[in-house]
Every structure is written in structure tokens, then in C-alpha cells.
Design a protein around this motif. Structure first.
Motif, PDB file in Angstrom:
ATOM      1  N   GLY A   2      -2.234   2.707  -4.779  1.00 14.12           N
ATOM      2  CA  GLY A   2      -1.934   4.068  -4.369  1.00 14.12           C
ATOM      3  C   GLY A   2      -3.133   4.835  -3.862  1.00 14.12           C
ATOM      4  O   GLY A   2      -3.074   6.052  -3.699  1.00 14.12           O
ATOM      5  N   GLU A   3      -4.232   4.121  -3.582  1.00 16.81           N
ATOM      6  CA  GLU A   3      -5.434   4.776  -3.078  1.00 16.81           C
ATOM      7  C   GLU A   3      -6.105   3.863  -2.075  1.00 16.81           C
ATOM      8  O   GLU A   3      -6.447   2.721  -2.391  1.00 16.81           O
ATOM      9  N   THR A  47      -6.226  -0.597  -8.649  1.00 14.17           N
ATOM     10  CA  THR A  47      -6.774   0.707  -9.004  1.00 14.17           C
ATOM     11  C   THR A  47      -8.163   0.566  -9.611  1.00 14.17           C
ATOM     12  O   THR A  47      -8.499  -0.467 -10.186  1.00 14.17           O
ATOM     13  N   GLU A  78      -2.028  12.041  -8.582  1.00 12.71           N
ATOM     14  CA  GLU A  78      -1.380  11.640  -7.336  1.00 12.71           C
ATOM     15  C   GLU A  78      -1.266  10.122  -7.244  1.00 12.71           C
ATOM     16  O   GLU A  78      -0.248   9.582  -6.793  1.00 12.71           O
ATOM     17  N   GLU A  79      -2.300   9.424  -7.697  1.00 21.24           N
ATOM     18  CA  GLU A  79      -2.246   7.973  -7.666  1.00 21.24           C
ATOM     19  C   GLU A  79      -1.114   7.449  -8.560  1.00 21.24           C
ATOM     20  O   GLU A  79      -0.355   6.554  -8.155  1.00 21.24           O
ATOM     21  N   THR A  88       8.632   5.893  -1.724  1.00 22.52           N
ATOM     22  CA  THR A  88       8.845   5.054  -2.900  1.00 22.52           C
ATOM     23  C   THR A  88       9.900   3.985  -2.667  1.00 22.52           C
ATOM     24  O   THR A  88       9.697   2.807  -2.987  1.00 22.52           O
ATOM     25  N   PHE A 123       4.750   4.354   2.259  1.00 24.98           N
ATOM     26  CA  PHE A 123       4.380   5.515   1.462  1.00 24.98           C
ATOM     27  C   PHE A 123       5.576   6.080   0.700  1.00 24.98           C
ATOM     28  O   PHE A 123       5.442   6.646  -0.380  1.00 24.98           O
ATOM     29  N   ASN A 172       0.836  -1.188   0.000  1.00 20.06           N
ATOM     30  CA  ASN A 172       0.000   0.000   0.000  1.00 20.06           C
ATOM     31  C   ASN A 172       0.879   1.249   0.000  1.00 20.06           C
ATOM     32  O   ASN A 172       1.503   1.579   1.010  1.00 20.06           O
ATOM     33  N   VAL A 173       0.949   1.925  -1.133  1.00 25.09           N
ATOM     34  CA  VAL A 173       1.741   3.149  -1.236  1.00 25.09           C
ATOM     35  C   VAL A 173       0.811   4.319  -0.892  1.00 25.09           C
ATOM     36  O   VAL A 173       0.493   5.177  -1.709  1.00 25.09           O
ATOM     37  N   THR A 174       0.341   4.311   0.360  1.00 23.31           N
ATOM     38  CA  THR A 174      -0.680   5.260   0.826  1.00 23.31           C
ATOM     39  C   THR A 174      -0.349   5.671   2.258  1.00 23.31           C
ATOM     40  O   THR A 174       0.321   4.947   2.995  1.00 23.31           O
ATOM     41  N   ARG A 231       2.277   8.011  -6.982  1.00 18.28           N
ATOM     42  CA  ARG A 231       2.584   7.067  -5.908  1.00 18.28           C
ATOM     43  C   ARG A 231       3.008   5.708  -6.450  1.00 18.28           C
ATOM     44  O   ARG A 231       4.002   5.128  -5.991  1.00 18.28           O
ATOM     45  N   VAL A 232       2.254   5.178  -7.405  1.00 17.39           N
ATOM     46  CA  VAL A 232       2.476   3.785  -7.804  1.00 17.39           C
ATOM     47  C   VAL A 232       3.434   3.619  -8.975  1.00 17.39           C
ATOM     48  O   VAL A 232       4.061   2.560  -9.124  1.00 17.39           O
TER      49      VAL A 232
END
Length: 301
Positions: free
Chosen positions: A60-61, A97, A74-75, A38, A36, A23-25, A78-79
Motif C-alpha cells: 500500500g505504499e 511494508t 492510510e497504508e 479495493t 487502487f 500494488n494498492v497505490t 489500503r491493504v
């Protein structure tokens, strides 16, 4: 019992596969914020692969109940770098996604699977993207975005209604040009399913109903609230999600035994062991797969 379906481009094994979560959130329910950054997200994805993840699912969400959406840009921010580097290093990557633009960016970067919790409902362009690219696609049962889904968890017969709604979405995606062989189904544990009403347990107890739809099944119950509610203490307090990994492991083992194609988990190594035990048990040790899964060509069905 192991699903013999082999969606295009994904690892092949005579057992249930294991999908690890990145989860890159900053706000996911289980590990929001831990990956979060990278660099840390890439390291975590590589670690999951080393621990036995056949697929690494990058998102990313957050889709936790009540979560608000982020922008498409933004998503992707992130990913994008995470998917690119993991794929470059040979890790089979899934992109988690609801947006066709994000999915397309990830597929171009090397993602082999699109994991869409909205089943194509959130973005009308998703079906065209999946059809055009030929990418494998997880179609999940969905009744609305995170801020509204709890209000839509109203069922007369949860098994029948989820089955019928999944079948309708499957038929709709096929009508829009998606090859049925690309599609994996997910009953959507925890999404518009109330723990207090045992919706999730009813779906799990009737996995055969969803097998009848003729597509592989992804089971994604790791650390979700219905497990914590099951494990309440004598004072009635639910078990916190970080202490539900043993229950998740039991869910993995039972799902593998009942023919799940893949389980999606946060803690990979125990589940990677469990699916091998389930396979050995059910085959009497025949055709044991000792490896971690081998990527196969996109034409495999």
C-alpha cells in the motif's frame, strides 16, 4: 538447481516459487492506480493466484525512486481489506511494508510473509514483531527511503558491500530474537543500485555469493529500469517498463536455474510456466511439481 529452504507457513514446491504483485497505490512505478480500488485489487490478487502465483504480495505504499511516504493509517486502509479477503479465500498472502504496525495488522488478517524492503531499518519495532509472530520475513538490502536512495548508490565493490550489509542485517535480526529459519534475503535490485553502473547485473551474476549466507533468496527485478536500459533502441531511448515483460521472463528463468527460492513478478503466468520448465530441465523431469504449490504448516523449515 532449486533452493530447498522452506520458510514457515509458505507454499512448498520442488522448484522456484512465483510471487505476484498487487500494488494498492496510485503511484507505483509499474501499475500504480490500476488496483487502487479495493474490489479491483482483490480481483487482481485472485486472478494472479489462478495464473500460478504461489504467493500474492500486497503493498500500500510505493517505493519507486522519489516516492513520498503515506501515513500508517492510510497504508492500513489500503491493504487491510485486500489482505483479509485474499487470505479468507485461501490465497497465500505477503504484506509489502516497512512498518511493524502494518505488518502486524496484515499478519492478524492472515498474511504469511512480511516483505520489508528496508530490512528492518525503517522501523525498529519490526524485528520484535517478526520474532513474536514467527511469520516468514523477507529482509532486503536497503540504503534509505525512495527520495534519497539514488544518492546512496555508491559502491567500491557492489557484490561484497551488499553481501556484507545483508549479513549484518541478518545477524542483527537474529540477535533481536528472530529465528534464522524465518528469514528470506533479497539483494534489492533497483534499490540504491544504478542501472548505468551495472550494479544489478553484478549482483545477479554473483548469486552464489548470496547463497553462501545460508538463507533462501528472493529475486525481484520485474520491469525495473535496469532491464529497460539494457534494451535501449538505436536512438538510445530506454525500453519502457510495460514492454519489459519478456526480459523479466528471461530473468525469472535464469534466477530459477541458479537457485532462487522465489521471483517477484507483475506478469505471473509466463513466469509460472518458466519456473516449471527450469525445474524439469534441471531434474530431467524427475519429481515434477504439476500443482501450484501447497500451503504448509508454520513449523516447516
Amino acid at each position: 538447481m532449486t533452493s530447498m529452504y522452506k520458510p514457515p507457513g509458505l507454499p512448498e514446491a520442488d522448484r522456484c516459487l512465483v510471487m505476484g504483485v498487487v500494488n494498492v497505490t496510485p503511484d507505483s512505478f509499474s501499475d500504480g492506480g490500476r488496483w487502487f480500488d479495493t474490489g479491483r485489487a482483490i480481483e487482481h490478487g485472485l486472478r494472479l493466484a489462478e495464473e500460478g502465483a504461489d504467493i500474492v504480495d500486497v503493498g500500500g505504499e510505493s517505493t519507486r525512486p522519489g516516492a513520498q511516504r503515506v501515513t500508517c493509517d492510510e497504508e492500513i486502509r489500503r491493504v487491510g481489506p485486500v489482505v483479509t479477503e485474499l487470505a479468507r479465500q485461501g490465497v497465500p498472502v505477503s504484506i509489502d511494508t516497512m512498518r511493524a504496525e502494518v505488518a502486524g495488522h496484515a499478519v492478524d488478517a492472515g498474511a504469511l510473509l512480511v516483505n520489508d524492503v528496508s530490512g528492518g531499518l525503517a522501523d525498529p519495532a519490526m524485528a520484535r514483531l517478526v520474532a513474536r509472530t514467527g511469520v516468514a520475513y523477507v529482509l532486503m538490502h536497503w540504503r534509505g527511503h525512495s527520495h534519497e536512495m539514488e544518492n546512496r548508490a555508491v559502491y567500491g565493490d557492489v557484490v561484497k558491500e551488499v553481501h556484507d550489509e545483508l549479513r549484518a542485517r541478518l545477524e542483527s535480526m537474529v540477535d533481536e530474537g528472530v529465528d534464522p529459519g524465518q528469514i528470506v534475503l533479497d539483494p534489492g535490485l533497483g534499490f540504491a543500485k544504478r542501472p548505468e553502473n551495472a550494479h544489478n547485473w553484478a549482483l545477479l551474476a554473483h548469486m552464489d555469493t548470496f547463497h553462501a549466507l545460508g538463507r533462501p533468496l528472493l529475486i525481484a527485478g520485474s520491469r525495473k529500469r535496469f532491464l529497460g536500459r539494457l534494451l535501449t533502441d538505436p536512438e538510445g531511448n530506454e525500453r519502457v517498463f510495460t514492454e519489459c515483460d519478456d526480459a523479466t521472463l528471461a530473468l525469472t528463468t535464469l534466477s530459477a536455474d541458479r537457485g532462487a527460492w522465489c521471483v517477484r513478478v507483475h506478469n505471473v503466468r509466463p513466469s509460472a510456466d518458466a519456473v516449471r520448465v527450469a525445474a524439469a530441465w534441471n531434474t530431467g523431469g524427475a519429481r515434477l511439481d504439476q500443482g501450484r504449490g501447497t500451503p504448509v504448516g508454520r513449523s516447516v523449515r
